[in-house]
Scaffold this motif. Structure first.
Motif, PDB file in Angstrom:
ATOM      1  N   LYS A 275     -15.610 -11.971  17.890  1.00  0.00           N
ATOM      2  CA  LYS A 275     -14.418 -11.348  19.124  1.00  0.00           C
ATOM      3  C   LYS A 275     -13.834 -10.813  18.645  1.00  0.00           C
ATOM      4  CE  LYS A 275     -13.891 -16.528  20.139  1.00  0.00           C
ATOM      5  NZ  LYS A 275     -12.879 -17.415  20.337  1.00  0.00           N
ATOM      6  N   VAL A 276     -12.708  -9.971  19.485  1.00  0.00           N
ATOM      7  CA  VAL A 276     -12.053  -8.565  18.997  1.00  0.00           C
ATOM      8  C   VAL A 276     -10.516  -8.716  19.803  1.00  0.00           C
ATOM      9  CG1 VAL A 276     -12.350  -6.517  19.274  1.00  0.00           C
ATOM     10  CG2 VAL A 276     -14.388  -7.241  19.101  1.00  0.00           C
ATOM     11  N   MET A 277      -9.974  -8.420  19.127  1.00  0.00           N
ATOM     12  CA  MET A 277      -8.244  -9.003  19.051  1.00  0.00           C
ATOM     13  C   MET A 277      -7.400  -7.468  19.132  1.00  0.00           C
ATOM     14  SD  MET A 277      -5.667 -10.980  17.324  1.00  0.00           S
ATOM     15  CE  MET A 277      -4.330 -11.714  18.024  1.00  0.00           C
ATOM     16  N   VAL A 278      -6.919  -7.194  20.233  1.00  0.00           N
ATOM     17  CA  VAL A 278      -6.028  -6.326  20.361  1.00  0.00           C
ATOM     18  C   VAL A 278      -4.939  -6.717  20.589  1.00  0.00           C
ATOM     19  CG1 VAL A 278      -5.158  -4.266  22.013  1.00  0.00           C
ATOM     20  CG2 VAL A 278      -7.875  -4.917  21.927  1.00  0.00           C
ATOM     21  N   LEU A 279      -3.992  -5.875  19.571  1.00  0.00           N
ATOM     22  CA  LEU A 279      -2.213  -6.148  19.559  1.00  0.00           C
ATOM     23  C   LEU A 279      -0.907  -4.940  19.706  1.00  0.00           C
ATOM     24  CD1 LEU A 279      -4.189  -7.123  16.435  1.00  0.00           C
ATOM     25  CD2 LEU A 279      -2.486  -8.401  15.417  1.00  0.00           C
ATOM     26  N   GLY A 280      -0.302  -5.475  20.917  1.00  0.00           N
ATOM     27  CA  GLY A 280       1.009  -4.473  20.547  1.00  0.00           C
ATOM     28  C   GLY A 280      -0.062  -3.130  20.980  1.00  0.00           C
ATOM     29  N   GLY A 281       0.895  -1.972  20.577  1.00  0.00           N
ATOM     30  CA  GLY A 281       1.049  -0.999  21.517  1.00  0.00           C
ATOM     31  C   GLY A 281       2.052  -0.237  22.552  1.00  0.00           C
ATOM     32  N   GLY A 282       1.750   1.000  23.101  1.00  0.00           N
ATOM     33  CA  GLY A 282       2.717   1.279  24.015  1.00  0.00           C
ATOM     34  C   GLY A 282       1.854   2.132  24.804  1.00  0.00           C
ATOM     35  N   GLY A 283       2.790   3.326  25.422  1.00  0.00           N
ATOM     36  CA  GLY A 283       2.681   4.144  26.416  1.00  0.00           C
ATOM     37  C   GLY A 283       2.072   5.511  26.048  1.00  0.00           C
ATOM     38  N   VAL A 284       1.390   6.061  26.732  1.00  0.00           N
ATOM     39  CA  VAL A 284       0.740   7.831  26.320  1.00  0.00           C
ATOM     40  C   VAL A 284       1.810   8.427  25.928  1.00  0.00           C
ATOM     41  CG1 VAL A 284      -0.478   9.094  26.562  1.00  0.00           C
ATOM     42  CG2 VAL A 284      -1.483   6.886  27.546  1.00  0.00           C
ATOM     43  N   GLY A 285       1.359   9.524  24.792  1.00  0.00           N
ATOM     44  CA  GLY A 285       3.028   9.951  24.640  1.00  0.00           C
ATOM     45  C   GLY A 285       4.042   9.747  24.111  1.00  0.00           C
ATOM     46  N   GLU A 286       5.255  10.336  24.187  1.00  0.00           N
ATOM     47  CA  GLU A 286       6.257  10.153  23.568  1.00  0.00           C
ATOM     48  C   GLU A 286       6.860   8.716  24.389  1.00  0.00           C
ATOM     49  OE1 GLU A 286       8.727  13.196  22.463  1.00  0.00           O
ATOM     50  OE2 GLU A 286       6.968  14.545  21.765  1.00  0.00           O
ATOM     51  N   SER A 287       6.217   8.148  25.109  1.00  0.00           N
ATOM     52  CA  SER A 287       6.481   7.267  25.679  1.00  0.00           C
ATOM     53  C   SER A 287       7.366   6.431  24.948  1.00  0.00           C
ATOM     54  CB  SER A 287       5.716   6.070  26.590  1.00  0.00           C
ATOM     55  OG  SER A 287       6.222   4.959  27.014  1.00  0.00           O
ATOM     56  N   SER A 288       8.780   5.682  25.460  1.00  0.00           N
ATOM     57  CA  SER A 288       9.501   5.027  24.802  1.00  0.00           C
ATOM     58  C   SER A 288       8.430   3.146  25.241  1.00  0.00           C
ATOM     59  CB  SER A 288      10.439   4.693  24.922  1.00  0.00           C
ATOM     60  OG  SER A 288      10.767   4.798  26.148  1.00  0.00           O
ATOM     61  N   LYS A 289       7.648   2.823  25.766  1.00  0.00           N
ATOM     62  CA  LYS A 289       7.609   1.445  25.746  1.00  0.00           C
ATOM     63  C   LYS A 289       6.352   1.286  24.991  1.00  0.00           C
ATOM     64  CE  LYS A 289       6.049   2.257  30.959  1.00  0.00           C
ATOM     65  NZ  LYS A 289       5.258   2.247  32.066  1.00  0.00           N
ATOM     66  N   SER A 290       6.702  -0.065  24.674  1.00  0.00           N
ATOM     67  CA  SER A 290       6.322  -1.171  23.873  1.00  0.00           C
ATOM     68  C   SER A 290       5.912  -2.308  24.630  1.00  0.00           C
ATOM     69  CB  SER A 290       6.527  -0.920  22.480  1.00  0.00           C
ATOM     70  OG  SER A 290       7.894  -1.351  22.413  1.00  0.00           O
ATOM     71  N   THR A 291       5.309  -2.926  23.774  1.00  0.00           N
ATOM     72  CA  THR A 291       4.317  -4.625  24.054  1.00  0.00           C
ATOM     73  C   THR A 291       4.182  -4.828  23.450  1.00  0.00           C
ATOM     74  OG1 THR A 291       2.288  -5.838  25.848  1.00  0.00           O
ATOM     75  CG2 THR A 291       1.756  -3.715  24.757  1.00  0.00           C
ATOM     76  N   ALA A 292       4.335  -7.038  23.555  1.00  0.00           N
ATOM     77  CA  ALA A 292       4.318  -7.743  22.606  1.00  0.00           C
ATOM     78  C   ALA A 292       2.867  -8.114  22.870  1.00  0.00           C
ATOM     79  CB  ALA A 292       5.135  -9.034  22.513  1.00  0.00           C
ATOM     80  N   ARG A 293       1.806  -7.833  24.062  1.00  0.00           N
ATOM     81  CA  ARG A 293       0.728  -8.540  24.636  1.00  0.00           C
ATOM     82  C   ARG A 293      -0.056  -8.271  22.834  1.00  0.00           C
ATOM     83  NH1 ARG A 293      -1.592  -5.005  23.605  1.00  0.00           N
ATOM     84  NH2 ARG A 293      -2.151  -3.280  25.545  1.00  0.00           N
ATOM     85  N   THR A 294      -1.204  -9.704  22.894  1.00  0.00           N
ATOM     86  CA  THR A 294      -1.379  -8.996  21.925  1.00  0.00           C
ATOM     87  C   THR A 294      -3.789 -10.311  23.614  1.00  0.00           C
ATOM     88  OG1 THR A 294      -1.918 -11.788  21.231  1.00  0.00           O
ATOM     89  CG2 THR A 294      -0.729 -10.452  19.929  1.00  0.00           C
ATOM     90  N   ALA A 295      -4.657  -9.817  23.055  1.00  0.00           N
ATOM     91  CA  ALA A 295      -5.291 -10.048  23.780  1.00  0.00           C
ATOM     92  C   ALA A 295      -6.935  -9.888  23.204  1.00  0.00           C
ATOM     93  CB  ALA A 295      -5.199  -8.514  24.697  1.00  0.00           C
ATOM     94  N   ILE A 296      -7.765 -10.822  23.546  1.00  0.00           N
ATOM     95  CA  ILE A 296      -8.705 -11.518  22.772  1.00  0.00           C
ATOM     96  C   ILE A 296      -9.670 -10.843  23.756  1.00  0.00           C
ATOM     97  CG2 ILE A 296     -10.163 -12.938  20.829  1.00  0.00           C
ATOM     98  CD1 ILE A 296      -7.483 -13.472  20.267  1.00  0.00           C
ATOM     99  N   VAL A 297     -11.460 -10.560  23.849  1.00  0.00           N
ATOM    100  CA  VAL A 297     -12.144 -10.398  24.340  1.00  0.00           C
ATOM    101  C   VAL A 297     -13.330 -10.870  23.264  1.00  0.00           C
ATOM    102  CG1 VAL A 297     -12.959  -8.441  23.156  1.00  0.00           C
ATOM    103  CG2 VAL A 297     -14.223  -9.731  25.711  1.00  0.00           C
ATOM    104  N   ASP A 298     -14.405 -12.318  24.373  1.00  0.00           N
ATOM    105  CA  ASP A 298     -14.863 -12.782  23.085  1.00  0.00           C
ATOM    106  C   ASP A 298     -16.574 -12.368  23.562  1.00  0.00           C
ATOM    107  OD1 ASP A 298     -17.177 -14.803  22.242  1.00  0.00           O
ATOM    108  OD2 ASP A 298     -15.603 -16.048  22.800  1.00  0.00           O
ATOM    109  N   LEU A 299     -16.888 -11.760  22.775  1.00  0.00           N
ATOM    110  CA  LEU A 299     -18.439 -11.560  23.116  1.00  0.00           C
ATOM    111  C   LEU A 299     -19.520 -12.059  23.541  1.00  0.00           C
ATOM    112  CD1 LEU A 299     -18.112  -7.486  21.132  1.00  0.00           C
ATOM    113  CD2 LEU A 299     -17.526  -7.876  24.156  1.00  0.00           C
ATOM    114  N   SER A 300     -19.395 -13.396  23.012  1.00  0.00           N
ATOM    115  CA  SER A 300     -20.644 -14.130  23.307  1.00  0.00           C
ATOM    116  C   SER A 300     -20.863 -14.752  24.779  1.00  0.00           C
ATOM    117  CB  SER A 300     -20.120 -15.109  22.416  1.00  0.00           C
ATOM    118  OG  SER A 300     -19.422 -15.610  22.209  1.00  0.00           O
ATOM    119  N   ALA A 301     -19.649 -14.729  25.476  1.00  0.00           N
ATOM    120  CA  ALA A 301     -19.256 -14.925  26.463  1.00  0.00           C
ATOM    121  C   ALA A 301     -20.329 -14.485  27.730  1.00  0.00           C
ATOM    122  CB  ALA A 301     -18.251 -14.991  27.117  1.00  0.00           C
ATOM    123  N   GLU A 302     -20.814 -15.313  28.769  1.00  0.00           N
ATOM    124  CA  GLU A 302     -21.750 -14.726  29.401  1.00  0.00           C
ATOM    125  C   GLU A 302     -21.435 -13.517  29.938  1.00  0.00           C
ATOM    126  OE1 GLU A 302     -23.856 -16.090  33.359  1.00  0.00           O
ATOM    127  OE2 GLU A 302     -23.599 -17.123  32.002  1.00  0.00           O
TER     128      GLU A 302
END
Length: 653
Positions: free
Chosen positions: A409-436
């Motif tokens: 399983k791989v997790m992604v946490l947060g992040g922002g817009g491309v370049g000097e963007s002021s955007k940021s996200t509270a999102r986390t996401a998980i992918v389960d590579l053992s799934a079909e």
């Protein structure tokens, strides 16, 4: 007769009034001071530390203060902090490059001679415990409006099949109109390729019929000798190389499409070195074919290393020409072609593919190479992975393989817009590579939108996350003084003690062999909320002690005598008086982290067998090298209360 107060009374009254006015004016400061005192008292209490952990500064003597751009844990237990020029044009111009070696046990420091500017290089752990460092800085960026002399990429051609040509830094290229441009670095152009087309004569003898020569090419950045509009050009032209004569002058020449005063990005170098942890010095190895600044280096199942992306020698994102380093020969060869933005997060997964989480640290267009997916290196095919919330905010996000690695399983946490963007996200996401049919699904949200979050695997199978900022490079005083634990078993965050030092761009965090987490660096744009004072690089080191160490006190499980290598069955046995309380064992790969990107760290679950007399434990390491790439690992055992031992270093071949 009306009453009139005495002079003494009036003074007393005025004095009391002044005190009341001053008290009213200073009330916020007094409350703030009281809150700070109470907070300091609260976080010092043993109960608080057992629940949330604690932070402590590291005493760093002034000669060893460093702009930590890169951090790597070596199998000696020491931490290599690489600055290079440390994002300082002044240091770059002076050729002042720095590396510091920190011993966290003795808290001693050592300056390491640094041969080139490794600022924004790539690095990874090699099977023998050395650290491969490749790429770095050939030139600092010059922003729009600040470029005084026209410049750009010059393609240098060599039509001679007999010899390669090296042009030293300062070589002059002259345009058809007589305008001169100077190269900023050395460049070597290979000899041209000669091919023979053959034909059979009537005699049956094979003889050359015709020779075909294909010119070789290399790139170099050039800059006009003088300022002025006459040096600007957007038309393709051939350039004479001043100083070459005769046949060499005919065979070697320059070609340029445009030379302008537009913004000039950072430029990379080709150099590569291995850092030897025992000799404590850099050792040069063969250079890469492509110059790279902001590249990712990832170790593969066979111990070879893939170098991906980066800005090249003229400041363009490498268009997809990736390279593979062989530690046995210390040379590079051509890798599978695929484009990524700079510092892409690539993880070796079971079966030998690489997962690209979409996390990256910057350069490259917003619409190209940013979708996550699985990369099959053998077929050079890429399968995109959907389901990600806020897919436009993956730049400066954190990514890691959740523990243990067998769960895939791989997790992604947060992040922002491309370049000097002021955007940021509270999102986390998980992918389960053992799934079909693996897709990303949302995990629990962070407390707020966060860029530059540091995320570190712990030996108790939790993830410690800390720092970051809500805006680009901490702009507007947006550093986040919070930390939390993520538990994959409950899929939830739990509060941790708050750090005292803000960390944003150019920051790192890594697990130490004693189970603590060390944090380094931070490179804010500004030092105040109003963005009026230019930022100062954060040179303080702060170490987090997790709750499990406060609960343990001196009573940690102890691994005694045992092998530093595995037997032919992938096992190792250790003496211990704590066999009865030991519940599980983990191999933790040491970090090599930069720009909060760490594709090295992984936690591997081990088989655990206890002897009948309860005096030894045997660990069993998976044979699958796509789960356990060759190299040195920290072996932790934890007891039934989740308290880890100190690490025992062990090598997996």
């Amino acid at each position: 007769m009306a009453y009139r107060p005495s002079q003494k009374f009036r003074k007393t009254l005025l004095g009391s009034g002044a005190v009341l006015v001053l008290a009213a004016l200073n009330a916020p400061a007094a409350v703030s001071f009281a809150e700070a005192k109470y907070h300091a008292y609260k976080i010092a209490q043993p109960g608080y530390k057992r629940a949330f952990g604690s932070w402590a500064p590291v005493d760093v003597p002034a000669p060893y203060s460093v702009n930590a751009i890169h951090a790597a844990l070596l199998h000696t237990g020491k931490v290599l902090l690489i600055a290079g020029s440390g994002n300082s044009q002044k240091n770059f111009d002076a050729g002042t490059f720095q590396t510091v070696l920190w011993d966290p046990v003795k808290n001693t420091f050592k300056n390491i001679p640094t041969p080139e500017d490794f600022f924004c290089a790539g690095h990874t752990q090699l099977p023998d415990g050395r650290l491969l460092v490749a790429g770095g800085t050939a030139r600092y960026e010059v922003l729009n409006g600040e470029v005084k002399k026209a410049g750009g990429g010059m393609r240098v051609k060599n039509e001679s099949p007999d010899k390669a040509v090296t042009l030293k830094k300062g070589t002059v290229f002259r345009s058809p109109s007589g305008v001169e441009y100077v190269s900023k670095v050395d460049v070597t152009v290979p000899r041209a390729k000669r091919e023979f087309e053959i034909s059979y004569f009537k005699s049956g003898q094979m003889k050359p019929w015709r020779t075909k020569v294909t010119a070789a090419e290399a790139r170099v950045f050039v800059e006009a000798r003088k300022e002025g509009p006459e040096a600007l050009t957007t038309e393709a032209a051939q350039y004479e190389i001043v100083g070459l004569k005769g046949e060499e002058a005919d065979n070697v020449y320059g070609l340029a499409q445009k030379l302008t005063t537009e913004k000039q990005d950072f430029q990379g170098i080709r150099s590569a070195y291995e850092f030897d942890p025992k000799a404590e010095k850099y050792i040069p190895v063969a250079p890469m074919k492509d110059a790279r600044w902001y590249p990712t280096l990832v170790t593969l199942a066979d111990g070879k290393v893939l170098a991906v992306s980066g800005l090249n020698d003229v400041g363009d994102v490498v268009p997809g020409d990736n390279e593979i380093y062989d530690p046995a020969t210390r040379t590079w060869s051509k890798g599978p072609f695929r484009y990524f933005p700079t510092y892409p997060s690539l993880f070796l997964v079971q079966g030998g593919k690489l997962l690209y989480s979409g996390s990256n640290a910057g350069y490259g267009p917003a619409e190209k190479g940013r979708e996550p997916g699985l990369w099959d290196l053998r077929k050079n095919s890429f399968t995109k992975l959907g389901g990600l919330t806020d897919p436009d905010q993956l730049e400066t996000s954190a990514s890691l393989m959740l523990p243990p690695v067998q769960h895939q399983k791989v997790m992604v946490l947060g992040g922002g817009g491309v370049g000097e963007s002021s955007k940021s996200t509270a999102r986390t996401a998980i992918v389960d590579l053992s799934a079909e049919n693996p897709v990303f699904t949302d995990g629990p949200a962070l407390p707020q939108g966060t860029r530059y979050l540091s995320s570190v695997l712990l030996p108790d199978d939790t993830v410690f996350t800390t720092g970051g900022s809500e805006d680009y490079r901490g702009r507007s005083g947006s550093d986040i003084l919070k930390a939390q634990f993520y538990d994959p078993r409950t899929n939830a965050f739990v509060e941790a003690a708050e750090p005292t030092v803000g960390r944003n761009y150019h920051s790192e965090a890594l697990l130490l062999p004693d189970g603590r987490v060390a944090t380094f660096g931070s490179d804010p744009l500004f030092d105040d909320k109003d963005n009026t004072r230019l930022g100062t690089f954060e040179q303080r080191i702060e170490v987090f002690t997790p709750p499990y160490l406060h609960r343990a006190g001196a009573d940690r499980p102890v691994l005694g005598e045992g092998s530093a290598e595995l037997d032919q069955n992938g096992r190792a046995t250790f003496k211990t008086k704590d066999a009865g309380r030991i519940a599980k064992a983990r191999l933790m790969r040491p970090s090599a982290v930069t720009h909060t990107t760490d594709v090295e760290q992984r936690s591997v679950a081990l088989g655990l067998t206890k002897s009948t007399d309860g005096m030894t434990v045997t660990v069993d390491v998976p044979q699958d090298r796509t789960l356990v790439p060759p190299g040195w690992y920290m072996l932790f055992v934890t007891d039934t209360n989740g308290i880890p031992s100190e690490a025992h270093w062990i090598r997996v071949e």
